[in-house]
Enzyme design. Structure first.
Site, PDB file in Angstrom:
ATOM      1  N   GLY A 215      57.946  46.041  61.838  1.00 43.25           N
ATOM      2  CA  GLY A 215      58.655  45.181  60.894  1.00 43.25           C
ATOM      3  C   GLY A 215      58.179  43.743  61.017  1.00 43.25           C
ATOM      4  N   GLY A 216      58.986  42.931  61.673  1.00 45.06           N
ATOM      5  CA  GLY A 216      58.725  41.487  61.767  1.00 45.06           C
ATOM      6  C   GLY A 216      57.297  41.120  62.131  1.00 45.06           C
TER       7      GLY A 216
ATOM      8  N   HIS B  50      64.727  54.895  55.678  1.00 50.47           N
ATOM      9  CA  HIS B  50      64.812  53.796  56.640  1.00 50.47           C
ATOM     10  C   HIS B  50      66.289  53.538  56.948  1.00 50.47           C
ATOM     11  CE1 HIS B  50      64.584  49.871  58.507  1.00 50.47           C
ATOM     12  NE2 HIS B  50      63.301  50.145  58.751  1.00 50.47           N
TER      13      HIS B  50
ATOM     14  N   GLU C 114      63.093  55.223  64.787  1.00 51.25           N
ATOM     15  CA  GLU C 114      63.476  53.819  64.840  1.00 51.25           C
ATOM     16  C   GLU C 114      64.929  53.711  65.287  1.00 51.25           C
ATOM     17  OE1 GLU C 114      60.657  51.374  62.098  1.00 51.25           O
ATOM     18  OE2 GLU C 114      62.522  51.806  61.072  1.00 51.25           O
TER      19      GLU C 114
ATOM     20  N   ASN D 111      55.888  47.377  57.859  1.00 53.74           N
ATOM     21  CA  ASN D 111      56.960  47.452  56.864  1.00 53.74           C
ATOM     22  C   ASN D 111      57.412  46.014  56.628  1.00 53.74           C
ATOM     23  OD1 ASN D 111      59.247  47.789  55.350  1.00 53.74           O
ATOM     24  ND2 ASN D 111      60.448  48.801  56.962  1.00 53.74           N
ATOM     25  N   TRP D 112      57.002  45.495  55.502  1.00 53.81           N
ATOM     26  CA  TRP D 112      57.319  44.079  55.220  1.00 53.81           C
ATOM     27  C   TRP D 112      58.795  43.867  54.915  1.00 53.81           C
ATOM     28  CZ3 TRP D 112      53.076  41.628  51.547  1.00 53.81           C
ATOM     29  CH2 TRP D 112      51.839  41.650  52.208  1.00 53.81           C
ATOM     30  N   LYS D 113      59.507  44.953  54.597  1.00 53.93           N
ATOM     31  CA  LYS D 113      60.901  44.841  54.142  1.00 53.93           C
ATOM     32  C   LYS D 113      60.934  43.873  52.952  1.00 53.93           C
ATOM     33  CE  LYS D 113      62.378  46.177  58.695  1.00 53.93           C
ATOM     34  NZ  LYS D 113      63.384  46.170  59.747  1.00 53.93           N
TER      35      LYS D 113
ATOM     36  N   GLU E  29      67.947  50.967  57.214  1.00 52.61           N
ATOM     37  CA  GLU E  29      68.591  49.958  56.367  1.00 52.61           C
ATOM     38  C   GLU E  29      69.053  50.584  55.056  1.00 52.61           C
ATOM     39  OE1 GLU E  29      65.397  47.138  56.709  1.00 52.61           O
ATOM     40  OE2 GLU E  29      65.923  46.877  58.821  1.00 52.61           O
TER      41      GLU E  29
ATOM     42  N   GLY F  60      64.713  44.686  64.708  1.00 49.16           N
ATOM     43  CA  GLY F  60      64.925  43.266  64.437  1.00 49.16           C
ATOM     44  C   GLY F  60      65.793  42.571  65.476  1.00 49.16           C
TER      45      GLY F  60
ATOM     46  N   SER G  29      61.225  46.438  67.095  1.00 50.61           N
ATOM     47  CA  SER G  29      60.791  45.307  67.922  1.00 50.61           C
ATOM     48  C   SER G  29      59.468  45.546  68.652  1.00 50.61           C
ATOM     49  CB  SER G  29      61.893  44.903  68.909  1.00 50.61           C
ATOM     50  OG  SER G  29      63.057  44.514  68.209  1.00 50.61           O
TER      51      SER G  29
HETATM   52  P1  13P Z   1      61.170  45.232  63.621  1.00 51.97           P
HETATM   53  O1  13P Z   1      59.770  45.507  64.074  1.00 51.97           O
HETATM   54  O2  13P Z   1      61.299  43.912  62.920  1.00 51.97           O
HETATM   55  O3  13P Z   1      62.172  45.443  64.708  1.00 51.97           O
HETATM   56  O4  13P Z   1      61.514  46.314  62.469  1.00 51.97           O
HETATM   57  C1  13P Z   1      61.263  47.661  62.712  1.00 51.97           C
HETATM   58  C2  13P Z   1      61.434  48.396  61.441  1.00 51.97           C
HETATM   59  O5  13P Z   1      62.530  48.577  60.946  1.00 51.97           O
HETATM   60  C3  13P Z   1      60.222  48.885  60.775  1.00 51.97           C
HETATM   61  O6  13P Z   1      60.529  49.747  59.752  1.00 51.97           O
END
Ligand code: 13P
Length: 250
Positions: free
Chosen positions: A228-229, A91, A163, A4-6, A93, A169, A207
């Site tokens: 994510g990251g 998600h 999640e 997930n590149w966000k 967010e 993050g 993470s």
């Molecule tokens: P991180 O891997 O950066 O913690 O993000 C997880 C996430 O929200 C994937 O959708």
């Protein structure tokens, strides 16, 4: 294994990342499914660079509407025009910053399915909710809202991602046993919807890194990850994919 590149990426950097991920993923066993969910403006680029590779691409949200006067929204059908496979819905967010309710997320999952996309339904509790002992209540409500509006057949074709908000993050990962407990709870909810729903893939996100991936994916009810990251670096993302493969082979 889904990245997930966000809201990250620029056209030039994306090209390198997509090409590297496609090349690395081609060396994996076919049973390891790999996808990347990119910002909407880069769906065409993803389609151009990933078509014919083993890597699928996806969108990070879809509108609850099919079309009309909804400025800024993107319909699932529009994403389908770009060969999209996955649509993340709910998600944390979006639930937090856009006040998306469990019911709205459920409608989005329906729209994705109707457009032929696979919704990746995200559920997760905040730190306060966990500390108040409300984890199962919160994620149970989030998942049930979706299952309630789907037929058994539709429910069997979704993906669910756990999640924990406090692990996203933050560098703080859920302990593998802690994540497994929640996944087992989610599995029970899926099973209650119907035998064919019990095998829905359950992803863990929060993470995930090359260093902790193997232990997380080694848990009985953790079928993959939503990354994510670490999905922004091909080396890390591919190392995580290989960790999943190692676990599968054992
Ligand atoms: P991180 O891997 O950066 O913690 O993000 C997880 C996430 O929200 C994937 O959708």
């Amino acid at each position: 294994m889904v990245g997930n590149w966000k809201m990250h990426g620029r056209i030039h950097d994306n090209a390198t990342l997509l090409i590297e991920v496609a090349a690395g993923a081609s060396a994996l066993q076919k049973s390891v499914h790999v996808g990347v969910c990119v910002p909407c403006p880069y769906l065409a680029q993803s389609q151009a660079l990933l078509s014919g590779s083993v890597v699928k691409w996806g969108i990070q949200d879809v509108s609850a509407h099919t079309g009309g006067a909804y400025t800024g929204e993107v319909a699932a059908e529009m994403a389908a025009d770009f060969g999209v496979t996955y649509a993340i819905v709910g998600h944390s967010e979006r639930r937090a910053y856009h006040r998306e309710s469990p019911e709205l997320v459920a409608t989005k999952a329906q729209r994705a399915l109707e457009a032929g996309l696979t919704p990746i339904v995200c559920v997760g509790e905040s730190l306060e909710e966990r500390e108040a002992g409300k984890t199962e209540q919160i994620i149970g409500t989030q998942l049930e809202a979706v299952l309630n509006v789907l037929t058994e057949e539709q429910a069997a074709s979704i993906v669910v991602a756990y999640e924990p908000v406090w692990a996203i993050g933050t560098g703080k990962t859920a302990r593998p046993g802690q994540a497994q407990d929640v996944h087992a709870f989610l599995r029970g909810k899926l099973q209650a919807k119907g035998a064919s729903v019990a095998n829905v893939p359950l992803l863990y996100g929060g993470s995930v890194k090359p260093e902790n991936a193997e232990e997380l994916f080694g848990q009985k009810d953790i079928d993959g990850g939503l990354i994510g990251g670490a999905s922004l670096k091909s080396k890390d993302f591919l190392a995580i994919c290989r960790a999943a493969q190692t676990v599968m082979l054992h």
